[in-house]
Structure formats: C-alpha cells, structure tokens
Design a protein around this motif. Structure first.
Motif, PDB file in Angstrom:
ATOM      1  N   LYS A 148       0.823  -1.220   0.000  1.00 24.18           N
ATOM      2  CA  LYS A 148       0.000   0.000   0.000  1.00 24.18           C
ATOM      3  C   LYS A 148       0.853   1.264   0.000  1.00 24.18           C
ATOM      4  O   LYS A 148       0.505   2.243   0.660  1.00 24.18           O
ATOM      5  N   HIS A 184      -4.681   2.626  -0.199  1.00 17.07           N
ATOM      6  CA  HIS A 184      -4.887   1.211  -0.484  1.00 17.07           C
ATOM      7  C   HIS A 184      -3.863   0.763  -1.525  1.00 17.07           C
ATOM      8  O   HIS A 184      -3.132   1.575  -2.078  1.00 17.07           O
ATOM      9  N   SER A 185      -3.839  -0.516  -1.778  1.00 14.76           N
ATOM     10  CA  SER A 185      -2.949  -1.045  -2.806  1.00 14.76           C
ATOM     11  C   SER A 185      -3.355  -0.496  -4.172  1.00 14.76           C
ATOM     12  O   SER A 185      -4.545  -0.309  -4.456  1.00 14.76           O
ATOM     13  N   SER A 230      -6.739   2.769  -7.340  1.00 15.07           N
ATOM     14  CA  SER A 230      -6.708   2.390  -5.931  1.00 15.07           C
ATOM     15  C   SER A 230      -7.819   1.390  -5.642  1.00 15.07           C
ATOM     16  O   SER A 230      -8.933   1.513  -6.169  1.00 15.07           O
TER      17      SER A 230
END
Length: 578
Positions: free
Chosen positions: A439, A461-462, A479
């Motif tokens: 992330k 977020h990742s 995202s």
C-alpha cells in the motif's frame, strides 16, 4: 364488702399491724390495679435492648412504616450505602472474584500443568498448585510415599541408579566396560547405537503387507515428489518447450514486407478523441480469461493479448481482424506483456516464474530469465539506447534489473514490503515509480537502489495499475478503494486532492487504468464488466459501456484511431469499440 374482698388482698403491713396492735381495727382493705406484664430486672432489660439488632440497625430512609420504636441514635444515623452481597461470608469487599469465593490467579507453565494433570490421573496425586504450607501434594498421600513422589515425566534417583547398574552389568557381560558411561546420555554414540531401533519399527512390516498395489504405487510417487522438492527443484522455474504457430496467409507479402510491418498510410485521423459508442469487432481464441492487452507501438495495427490459458496471441486490427500468431512457451497463466519501442520484440511474465523475450515476427524465444519467484510486471527501459535493460517486479518484494545482452542481474531494488505490482518510468526515464501490495508508492532513481521518495498514508490502499498522462505531468493510480487517484510527477510527487475519479467497483481486481491520446479522458475497467470514461477536467463520469461478462480487466485506447478502444475480460474475449 364481699365484692371488695374478692378484688383486694391484705398487705403485709396490715398483717403486721394486726399482730402488733390488738387495739387497732380488725380488717383494712387497700385496692391496687394489677399489671399484666411480667416483672423484668433493669439490667436484663438493658442487655436485651443492646442485643436487639433492630436497635442498632440504621433506618432505611425509603421505608414508610416502622414496626418498632427507634432510638434517637438510629433516627439520626448517617445514610449508608448497600452492604456487600458477600460480606456475610466473611470475605472483605473487593476480595471476591467468583460466585463461590475468591480465586487466586496462578501462572503455570503448560508443561508443568500437563505433567501434574497426567500424574494425577496415573498415580492419584499431584503437586499442590497453591503452594500451601504443610502438605506439598494433593490426592492419595499413600501413593506419594509408595512412588517416592515421582511424576509421569521423570524417574526417581533410586530408579535411575538401579537402571544404570543393570545396564552396566549387561555391558560388562558383552565385554564392553566403557558403554555403561554414556548409556543414559542421548548425545553419546553409545546411546545411539543401543537405541537405533524405534519402538514402532516392528510394526512397519505389518503395515506394508496390508497396502494394496494401488496404494504402494501412490506411496512411491509421493516419496519421489517429496525427494524432488528436497533437492531444491521446488523454487525453480518450470521448463516448457517454446513453439509458435503462424495463422496468417503468408509471413511476407509480394513486396517482401513482413506481416508485422505497419501500413504506409497509418497516421492520426484526427487529434481530437471521442468516446466510442458501439462494438465493432470481437476476438475470441483464448480458452480462459485474458489478463492484458497491448497495441503495437505508435501504429496500433496489431494487438497483443496475454491469456490465462498460458498462451500469448497477436491479432490483426487493421485488415482481417483474425489471429495472426500464437506464442506457446509458458506452462501457467501469463500475467503481463510489454512491447519494445519498435514492436519487433516483446516480453512476457508468467506464473511459471519465467520471463521470456520473444521475437514478434518469427515467434522465437530470444532469452529466458528467472529468479525462482513469480514476476508480476515486466518493463523495458523506454530509452532507445537502453532497450536491452529489463526491469521486473517480483513476488518476493524486489525489482530485479537484467542486462539482456549478458543475461546478468545488474541491480536489485529491495525496499518494498510486499509484492511489486507496477513499474512506471517518469521524468524523461531518469526515474521510475513502483507500487506494491504494501500500500505504498516508491520513487527510484534509475540504477540506484535507494528510494528518493516514499509515499504511504494511512488512508492509502494497494494500487495494482498505474498509467502516465500523455503530458507526462501526472500519474493515474487505480486504488483498490474504488477510486482513481492522481499524483504529480514533479519533484514532490504529491497527491492532487482536486482530481479524484470514482463510481466504478474494482475492489479486489487489478483493473487497468488508461488515458486517451489527447489526455481529455480517463478510462478504466471494473469488476462488473463495464468500461468507464471520465472527463479529465471536471472529473465527472462521461459514459459507461457494458463490455464483458465478468471482469473487464484491461482497456487500451488506439494510438491513431482516436475514437477506438479495445477491452479484454475474464470471459476470454477481446472487444474493439468505435
């Protein structure tokens, strides 16, 4: 007179006066009322009052009726709170932590607990866990004396000496006097020699005789497989024969031009992009989902697709719309593909832990690279003089750099805390940005394995897909909280808080984000099979197209036909829109 006599009795004074004075009048009567209460001594009365609990108990202020006469002290006693419910048992307030009394916390090691538990059930006694004075054991004390307080996990000193003597005698009988010294020490060779046979060794033959032929065959295959894994073959890439099949009519036309050569009249029809409205063509040839698509650089007359069926296919966009060549060299799903600058070669990354460098025209594998880990993204350095430099983001958190001329790893960028998902070159290819499952975004100077910018916020977020804006000033990052974030590619790499594209649902999917060639539109697939288009300036949703059944994982804008878009999905189809 008779009536009065019945209610009165002569007093002692009267009797005495009669005896002493003969001249007094013969009879005198005195009338006194009789009391119904018994006579009580003053001291006993005081004791009874003091012993009466009602006399000492304070009055309840909420009570409406009092059935006795309270004293002055009771009436003016201070109001007290509720009594402790267990105070009558003799335990002070705050000392009780269980409905039956007070239970002390005891920290006992699991081994000691098991030892005493099993000892109790075998011998009938155990060590006193409270550690109280007096008896150190609970249970059958006679058994404690008989067994010398031995537990199930140890042997008494007397028994140890007895066994040592017995073993020493055995050793002497065999003519070896020195064996007895290390017979009880498992670290000595003597102990190993005497205890080589397992207690269960006698049962092995019995089990083998009960196995059927099929079970024996399975056991042999399993043992062979385990042996291969121990030899270190588990972490090596799988080897598959490389082959390619050409599906077109001819590899060269009557003028001798290759089938990958771009058409001569290929040029931009207009510089203003439009949103596609209808489906023009569908390519179906993959037996499983399609994970990525790439247009041929600069011209877009061919499109390359990576399939989860372990195959890579290239399709004709400009003329026939058919599959021209299939590249087969991977044993598992292909995750990422990437063309070189002129399109004559391309890279593939697969879950079989191999990275292959292919010749687009002939279908030959030029070279293969592997570190024993799964490559998630592959990219060539965009500079024309560095087309031999390969960068790959791996599942073991590293970005590995190869020199394809020598086949050697020249650099490793090892700072991420999770698998690396994207590599994007910025700032005239002097730097590149990587995203990861940890992330975070990290910016690297090319060739130097030190992070020059680290972007990680609690709300992030990742970001499994990143695309560069045509003006190279912005990065669009997909995202996994269902939004597209924009970062500047200038010195500070800051988040642009004014630009945020949302509305699609991509949580859990690495859907590709992309731009139109003129930079006016942002596009992305989603988890519901749609393709979304946003206006770059207003950040509003411009249009959505229902493209695939399942996930629309990839989308690419044609580099020249600027109203045409290609999408791919997990339904195994590639669709072309105009």
């Amino acid at each position: 007179m008779d009536l009065l006599k019945s209610y009165a009795e002569p007093t002692d004074d009267d009797n005495n006066s009669d005896n002493s004075s003969p001249n007094s009048s013969p009879i005198r009567f005195s009338i006194r009322p009789k009391s119904a209460a018994p006579q009580v001594d003053d001291t006993s009365l005081a004791l009874s009052i003091s012993s009466n609990p009602l006399s000492t108990k304070p009055l309840d202020p909420t009570q409406h009726v009092v059935n006795y006469n309270p004293t002055y002290d009771q009436l003016w006693a201070p109001i007290v709170g509720p009594a402790h419910p267990y105070a009558k048992d003799g335990i002070a307030q705050g000392m009780r932590n269980h409905k039956l009394g007070f239970v002390e916390d005891a920290a006992i090691e699991p081994f000691l607990f098991d030892e005493q538990y099993n000892t109790f059930y075998k011998y009938g006694y155990a060590a006193d866990p409270s550690g109280g004075i007096g008896s150190n054991y609970v249970g059958d004390l006679d058994a404690v004396r008989e067994n010398n307080a031995v537990s199930v996990y140890n042997i008494s000193q007397r028994e140890q000496k007895k066994r040592k003597l017995e073993k020493k005698k055995e050793a002497e009988a065999e003519g070896n006097d020195n064996v007895g010294e290390g017979i009880d020490d498992p670290s000595t060779e003597e102990w190993l020699k005497r205890n080589r046979k397992s207690p269960w060794s006698g049962k092995k033959g019995e089990i083998e005789t009960e196995l059927t032929e099929e079970q024996k065959k399975y056991a042999e295959e399993y043992a062979k497989k385990k042996g291969e894994e121990k030899d270190g073959k588990k972490d090596k890439a799988e080897v598959v024969a490389d082959k390619s099949t050409f599906h077109g009519k001819e590899e060269r036309d009557y003028q001798g031009r290759s089938w990958i050569a771009p058409p001569k009249d290929a040029k931009a029809s207009n510089e203003h992009c439009y949103i596609p409205k209808r489906l023009v063509h569908t390519w179906s040839g993959h037996t499983k989902g399609v994970s990525a698509i790439r247009f041929f650089p600069k011209y877009g007359h061919l499109i390359l697709s990576a399939g989860m069926d372990s195959k890579v296919k290239i399709w004709d966009v400009f003329n026939s719309g058919k599959c021209l060549r299939t590249y087969m060299g991977h044993s598992k799903a292909v995750r990422d593909i990437s063309f070189c600058n002129d399109g004559t070669k391309f890279l593939t990354a697969s879950y079989d832990k191999n990275i292959k460098y292919w010749d687009t025209e002939t279908g030959q594998v030029i070279s293969t690279f592997s570190t024993g880990k799964i490559p998630y993204v592959v990219k060539l350095n965009p500079d024309d003089d560095k087309q031999n430099i390969l960068l790959a983001g791996m599942s073991d958190k590293k970005i590995v750099q190869w020199d394809m001329s020598s086949g050697q790893i020249t650099q490793e960028y090892d700072q991420h805390l999770g698998a690396v998902n994207t590599i994007t070159f910025v700032d005239n290819n002097r730097r590149f940005v990587t995203s990861s499952d940890d992330k975070s975004l990290r910016v690297w100077e090319y060739g130097i394995p030190v992070v020059i910018k680290y972007i990680s916020e609690p709300h992030m977020h990742s970001m499994p897909s990143i695309s560069l804006h045509p003006n190279t000033n912005w990065l669009a990052a997909q995202s996994l909280d269902n939004q597209i974030l924009i970062y500047s590619t200038r010195e500070r790499f800051q988040l642009n808080k004014k630009k945020r594209f949302a509305g699609h649902v991509i949580a859990g999917y690495a859907c590709q984000v992309n731009f139109s060639p003129d930079g006016r539109f942002v596009m992305s697939g989603d988890g519901e099979g749609k393709c979304w288009f946003w206006d770059w300036k207003s950040c509003k949703v411009f249009k959505t197209l229902k493209c695939h059944e399942g996930v629309t994982i990839g989308c690419e804008w044609h580099p020249l036909e600027q109203s045409k878009v290609a999408t791919c999905g997990w339904d195994g189809l590639i669709k072309y829109w105009d």
